[in-house]
Design a protein around this motif. Structure first.
Motif, PDB file in Angstrom:
ATOM      1  N   MET A 218       0.857  -1.179   0.000  1.00 15.58           N
ATOM      2  CA  MET A 218       0.000   0.000   0.000  1.00 15.58           C
ATOM      3  C   MET A 218       0.894   1.230   0.000  1.00 15.58           C
ATOM      4  O   MET A 218       1.983   1.217   0.579  1.00 15.58           O
ATOM      5  CB  MET A 218      -0.907   0.033   1.238  1.00 15.58           C
ATOM      6  N   MET A 219       0.415   2.301  -0.644  1.00 12.78           N
ATOM      7  CA  MET A 219       1.248   3.487  -0.821  1.00 12.78           C
ATOM      8  C   MET A 219       0.456   4.753  -0.537  1.00 12.78           C
ATOM      9  O   MET A 219      -0.717   4.866  -0.918  1.00 12.78           O
ATOM     10  CB  MET A 219       1.788   3.525  -2.256  1.00 12.78           C
ATOM     11  N   TRP A 220       1.120   5.694   0.154  1.00 12.65           N
ATOM     12  CA  TRP A 220       0.550   7.007   0.446  1.00 12.65           C
ATOM     13  C   TRP A 220       1.603   8.082   0.141  1.00 12.65           C
ATOM     14  O   TRP A 220       2.801   7.818   0.182  1.00 12.65           O
ATOM     15  CB  TRP A 220       0.199   7.144   1.923  1.00 12.65           C
ATOM     16  N   ASP A 221       1.180   9.281  -0.106  1.00  8.02           N
ATOM     17  CA  ASP A 221       2.105  10.408  -0.144  1.00  8.02           C
ATOM     18  C   ASP A 221       2.675  10.633   1.260  1.00  8.02           C
ATOM     19  O   ASP A 221       2.018  10.330   2.265  1.00  8.02           O
ATOM     20  CB  ASP A 221       1.376  11.676  -0.609  1.00  8.02           C
ATOM     21  N   VAL A 228       0.211   7.041   9.023  1.00  8.48           N
ATOM     22  CA  VAL A 228       0.564   5.710   8.550  1.00  8.48           C
ATOM     23  C   VAL A 228       1.596   5.055   9.460  1.00  8.48           C
ATOM     24  O   VAL A 228       1.448   3.883   9.842  1.00  8.48           O
ATOM     25  CB  VAL A 228       1.094   5.767   7.095  1.00  8.48           C
ATOM     26  N   VAL A 229       2.627   5.791   9.831  1.00  4.84           N
ATOM     27  CA  VAL A 229       3.665   5.200  10.682  1.00  4.84           C
ATOM     28  C   VAL A 229       3.088   4.832  12.044  1.00  4.84           C
ATOM     29  O   VAL A 229       3.351   3.745  12.577  1.00  4.84           O
ATOM     30  CB  VAL A 229       4.867   6.160  10.828  1.00  4.84           C
ATOM     31  N   ALA A 230       2.304   5.715  12.638  1.00  2.30           N
ATOM     32  CA  ALA A 230       1.711   5.429  13.951  1.00  2.30           C
ATOM     33  C   ALA A 230       0.779   4.226  13.881  1.00  2.30           C
ATOM     34  O   ALA A 230       0.796   3.351  14.765  1.00  2.30           O
ATOM     35  CB  ALA A 230       0.976   6.652  14.471  1.00  2.30           C
ATOM     36  N   PRO A 256      13.383   9.663 -15.505  1.00  4.80           N
ATOM     37  CA  PRO A 256      12.492   9.152 -16.564  1.00  4.80           C
ATOM     38  C   PRO A 256      12.313   7.644 -16.539  1.00  4.80           C
ATOM     39  O   PRO A 256      11.304   7.139 -17.040  1.00  4.80           O
ATOM     40  CB  PRO A 256      13.190   9.603 -17.852  1.00  4.80           C
ATOM     41  N   GLU A 257      13.285   6.919 -15.937  1.00 10.06           N
ATOM     42  CA  GLU A 257      13.157   5.462 -15.909  1.00 10.06           C
ATOM     43  C   GLU A 257      12.163   4.980 -14.860  1.00 10.06           C
ATOM     44  O   GLU A 257      11.790   3.804 -14.834  1.00 10.06           O
ATOM     45  CB  GLU A 257      14.515   4.801 -15.675  1.00 10.06           C
ATOM     46  N   LEU A 258      11.739   5.874 -13.962  1.00  7.76           N
ATOM     47  CA  LEU A 258      10.758   5.511 -12.940  1.00  7.76           C
ATOM     48  C   LEU A 258       9.341   5.707 -13.462  1.00  7.76           C
ATOM     49  O   LEU A 258       9.081   6.605 -14.271  1.00  7.76           O
ATOM     50  CB  LEU A 258      10.950   6.382 -11.695  1.00  7.76           C
ATOM     51  N   PRO A 259       8.393   4.885 -12.986  1.00  9.40           N
ATOM     52  CA  PRO A 259       6.994   5.121 -13.346  1.00  9.40           C
ATOM     53  C   PRO A 259       6.548   6.503 -12.874  1.00  9.40           C
ATOM     54  O   PRO A 259       7.034   7.007 -11.856  1.00  9.40           O
ATOM     55  CB  PRO A 259       6.250   4.010 -12.588  1.00  9.40           C
ATOM     56  N   PRO A 260       5.628   7.151 -13.588  1.00 10.38           N
ATOM     57  CA  PRO A 260       5.200   8.504 -13.197  1.00 10.38           C
ATOM     58  C   PRO A 260       4.696   8.598 -11.757  1.00 10.38           C
ATOM     59  O   PRO A 260       4.862   9.639 -11.118  1.00 10.38           O
ATOM     60  CB  PRO A 260       4.073   8.810 -14.203  1.00 10.38           C
ATOM     61  N   PHE A 261       4.082   7.524 -11.253  1.00 11.30           N
ATOM     62  CA  PHE A 261       3.539   7.601  -9.887  1.00 11.30           C
ATOM     63  C   PHE A 261       4.629   7.536  -8.819  1.00 11.30           C
ATOM     64  O   PHE A 261       4.361   7.744  -7.640  1.00 11.30           O
ATOM     65  CB  PHE A 261       2.485   6.515  -9.654  1.00 11.30           C
ATOM     66  N   LEU A 262       5.874   7.275  -9.241  1.00 13.66           N
ATOM     67  CA  LEU A 262       7.001   7.260  -8.305  1.00 13.66           C
ATOM     68  C   LEU A 262       7.980   8.411  -8.539  1.00 13.66           C
ATOM     69  O   LEU A 262       8.561   8.932  -7.584  1.00 13.66           O
ATOM     70  CB  LEU A 262       7.765   5.932  -8.431  1.00 13.66           C
ATOM     71  N   SER A 263       8.161   8.800  -9.779  1.00 10.86           N
ATOM     72  CA  SER A 263       9.201   9.765 -10.128  1.00 10.86           C
ATOM     73  C   SER A 263       9.008  11.105  -9.412  1.00 10.86           C
ATOM     74  O   SER A 263       7.949  11.730  -9.482  1.00 10.86           O
ATOM     75  CB  SER A 263       9.206   9.990 -11.641  1.00 10.86           C
ATOM     76  N   GLY A 264      10.066  11.518  -8.691  1.00  8.38           N
ATOM     77  CA  GLY A 264      10.063  12.808  -8.021  1.00  8.38           C
ATOM     78  C   GLY A 264       9.174  12.907  -6.802  1.00  8.38           C
ATOM     79  O   GLY A 264       8.915  14.013  -6.310  1.00  8.38           O
ATOM     80  N   ARG A 265       8.747  11.779  -6.253  1.00  8.97           N
ATOM     81  CA  ARG A 265       7.790  11.813  -5.158  1.00  8.97           C
ATOM     82  C   ARG A 265       8.396  11.305  -3.849  1.00  8.97           C
ATOM     83  O   ARG A 265       9.318  10.487  -3.842  1.00  8.97           O
ATOM     84  CB  ARG A 265       6.566  10.961  -5.494  1.00  8.97           C
ATOM     85  N   ASP A 266       7.852  11.804  -2.741  1.00  5.91           N
ATOM     86  CA  ASP A 266       8.160  11.305  -1.406  1.00  5.91           C
ATOM     87  C   ASP A 266       6.953  10.492  -0.939  1.00  5.91           C
ATOM     88  O   ASP A 266       5.824  11.013  -0.901  1.00  5.91           O
ATOM     89  CB  ASP A 266       8.419  12.451  -0.432  1.00  5.91           C
ATOM     90  N   PRO A 293      -5.121   4.280   1.253  1.00 10.59           N
ATOM     91  CA  PRO A 293      -3.924   4.380   0.419  1.00 10.59           C
ATOM     92  C   PRO A 293      -4.290   4.708  -1.024  1.00 10.59           C
ATOM     93  O   PRO A 293      -5.359   4.313  -1.510  1.00 10.59           O
ATOM     94  CB  PRO A 293      -3.311   2.978   0.521  1.00 10.59           C
ATOM     95  N   GLU A 294      -3.422   5.442  -1.706  1.00 10.56           N
ATOM     96  CA  GLU A 294      -3.693   5.758  -3.111  1.00 10.56           C
ATOM     97  C   GLU A 294      -3.420   4.569  -4.017  1.00 10.56           C
ATOM     98  O   GLU A 294      -3.911   4.520  -5.150  1.00 10.56           O
ATOM     99  CB  GLU A 294      -2.874   6.958  -3.570  1.00 10.56           C
ATOM    100  N   LEU A 295      -2.635   3.606  -3.521  1.00 10.63           N
ATOM    101  CA  LEU A 295      -2.383   2.377  -4.264  1.00 10.63           C
ATOM    102  C   LEU A 295      -2.414   1.216  -3.285  1.00 10.63           C
ATOM    103  O   LEU A 295      -1.801   1.287  -2.214  1.00 10.63           O
ATOM    104  CB  LEU A 295      -1.019   2.435  -4.966  1.00 10.63           C
ATOM    105  N   ASP A 296      -3.115   0.157  -3.632  1.00  6.69           N
ATOM    106  CA  ASP A 296      -3.249  -1.020  -2.770  1.00  6.69           C
ATOM    107  C   ASP A 296      -3.224  -2.252  -3.667  1.00  6.69           C
ATOM    108  O   ASP A 296      -4.160  -2.497  -4.430  1.00  6.69           O
ATOM    109  CB  ASP A 296      -4.565  -0.942  -1.988  1.00  6.69           C
ATOM    110  N   THR A 297      -2.148  -3.020  -3.584  1.00  2.00           N
ATOM    111  CA  THR A 297      -2.014  -4.205  -4.453  1.00  2.00           C
ATOM    112  C   THR A 297      -2.184  -5.512  -3.692  1.00  2.00           C
ATOM    113  O   THR A 297      -1.962  -6.580  -4.269  1.00  2.00           O
ATOM    114  CB  THR A 297      -0.640  -4.211  -5.148  1.00  2.00           C
ATOM    115  N   PHE A 298      -2.517  -5.475  -2.403  1.00  2.00           N
ATOM    116  CA  PHE A 298      -2.651  -6.715  -1.643  1.00  2.00           C
ATOM    117  C   PHE A 298      -3.708  -7.615  -2.268  1.00  2.00           C
ATOM    118  O   PHE A 298      -4.842  -7.211  -2.507  1.00  2.00           O
ATOM    119  CB  PHE A 298      -3.008  -6.435  -0.187  1.00  2.00           C
TER     120      PHE A 298
END
Length: 461
Positions: A218-221, A228-230, A256-266, A293-298
């Motif tokens: 799962m992924m969040w900004d 999320v950590v707590a 550029p080699e990273l997917p757009p949803f990862l590139s330049g993000r924390d 989460p903005e992405l959930d692949t479970f």
């Protein structure tokens, strides 16, 4: 330490197996480790294609006054290079790469530098898998000899405990088989101290019946990191041992080699494996899903897919790492972690990871080796990208800042496979274990011809 004349080294080693010496066209490529920030410059790099060539190489190196250092896929090179390699032959076992599965016995025989990707690919058609780690590109044997924190670790314990037998070339060039009845002391020592005792050319491991698993991420900004950590820290305190998970705060460069949803993000990422049926897994994951989460692949995925869940780099990269073992993460520990890595901070660390330990990982195995369990509740790993010396220095300082912030909750122990720098063996083995390891090493390598990432006994003068 002795520096030998290159002509002497060439004369001693040429013709034994594939050899790369300084100045040879293939030397720079052969000496390159997985971590590209490490500049290891050994006296030679050997790439044996058979067990006999490994034996012949060890004998020839000893006759020339050279030491030898096994290095399967090139991981862990930072600790090895710290020792100085002027009189060391780095032995790359990429020429020995094979796996065979016995589905009836639920075992696999692994050679040399065989990776976990290869092992799981061969095992999964039989409904089996191994106690592999988070990366398909890691050499299975090196991981096993260093303990091995598996994606299934809280259920099944350290991967080293799955070793049934080991074929090893010792410092005298002899090929020995070590298991619970034959060379039992050597078998005990290899499971934890690895390359201190010999060059392992093959190993037999137990497999587990696991054709698939409920796994994902799962992924969040990072702006959601406080919640999320707590939540993750609280969630892990009462989890059944069927769940093994990790949390990472990740800062991706715009690439550029990273997917757009990862590139330049924390980002904040939670991933893991749940060895439960889908209904039970869904219930267990509900506290995390409540954070939207903005992405959930479970989902239920094949065992081979578990190797990709953690998104480890598939190719060598330059990086600086640090590691610490932590006790319980109560509210004050979570606050300290967020203080250096939460929203608005600029730590300089590319990845800060907390891996949930405990369960079977913390219970010593009755028939285990020198390392059969690890204490602690969480492993902290920090990684910073280091494409050049300036970035390496900044990354080292950034990782140290995170480790320092967590010092009040840090235990005086380390996991060998997570430890990049050369470390005191007292951080990995207790006094009685170190004394026993020293005795076994005195038996099989009295002249200290073998060089390991993490020595377990003092060098001979």
């Amino acid at each position: 330490m002795t520096t030998l004349d290159p002509a002497t080294t060439a004369s001693a080693l040429r013709g034994v197996c594939e050899i790369h010496l300084p100045g040879d066209p293939g030397y720079d490529a052969a000496r390159r480790p997985w971590n590209l920030s490490v500049d290891q410059r050994p006296a030679a790099v050997a790439v044996p294609a058979t067990t006999q060539e490994v034996q012949d190489l060890v004998v020839a190196a000893a006759a020339a006054g050279l030491r030898v250092a096994p290095q399967n896929a090139g991981h862990g090179a930072a600790a090895l290079a710290a020792d100085g390699l002027d009189d060391v032959v780095v032995v790359r076992l990429s020429g020995l790469s094979d796996v065979s599965v016995d589905p009836d016995a639920r075992t696999a025989r692994i050679a040399g530098a065989t990776t976990w990707g290869q092992v799981v690919a061969e095992s999964s058609p039989h409904g089996l898998t191994a106690l592999h780690g988070s990366s398909p590109s890691v050499a299975a044997i090196g991981y096993l000899l260093g303990g091995g924190i598996s994606c299934y670790g809280r259920t099944h314990g350290l991967a080293a405990n799955s070793l049934r037998g080991i074929d090893v070339v010792t410092a005298d060039g002899a090929l020995r088989h070590a298991d619970a009845t034959e060379h039992a002391d050597l078998f005990w020592a290899l499971r934890g101290a690895g390359a201190n005792l010999g060059i392992v050319v093959a190993a037999e491991i137990d497999l587990i019946a696991q054709p698939d698993a409920h796994a994902g991420m799962m992924m969040w900004d990072r702006e959601h990191a406080p919640a999320v950590v707590a939540t993750w820290a609280s969630w892990t305190r009462d989890l059944p041992e069927s769940v093994t998970s990790s949390l990472r705060i990740m800062a991706f460069p715009p690439a550029p080699e990273l997917p757009p949803f990862l590139s330049g993000r924390d980002l904040v990422v939670v991933d893991g494996v749940t060895l439960e049926d889908d209904d039970e897994a869904t219930g267990l994951l509900e506290p995390l899903r409540a954070l939207e989460p903005e992405l959930d692949t479970f989902a239920r995925i094949p065992a081979l897919g578990v190797l990709d869940v953690h998104m480890d780099p598939p190719e060598p990269v330059p990086g600086i790492g640090d590691h610490a073992m932590l006790g319980p993460l109560e509210d004050d520990a979570v606050a300290a972690f967020l203080g250096v890595l939460g929203p608005g901070t600029r730590s300089g660390v590319t990845i800060a990871e907390l891996r949930h330990l405990g369960g079977a990982l913390a219970r010593p195995h009755a028939a285990g080796g020198a390392l059969s369990a690890v204490p602690g509740d969480y492993a902290l790993l920090c990684l910073a990208m280091a494409p050049d010396a300036e970035a390496a220095a900044a990354g080292r300082a950034a990782a140290a800042d995170v480790i320092r912030a967590m010092a009040p909750w840090t235990l005086p122990t380390r996991i060998p496979t997570f430890t990049e720098a050369r470390s005191d063996p007292a951080t990995m083995f207790d006094v009685a274990t170190r004394e026993r390891l020293t005795g076994v090493r005195d038996t099989f390598d009295p002249q200290r011809r073998l060089v390991a990432n993490h020595p377990v006994a003092a060098e001979r003068p």
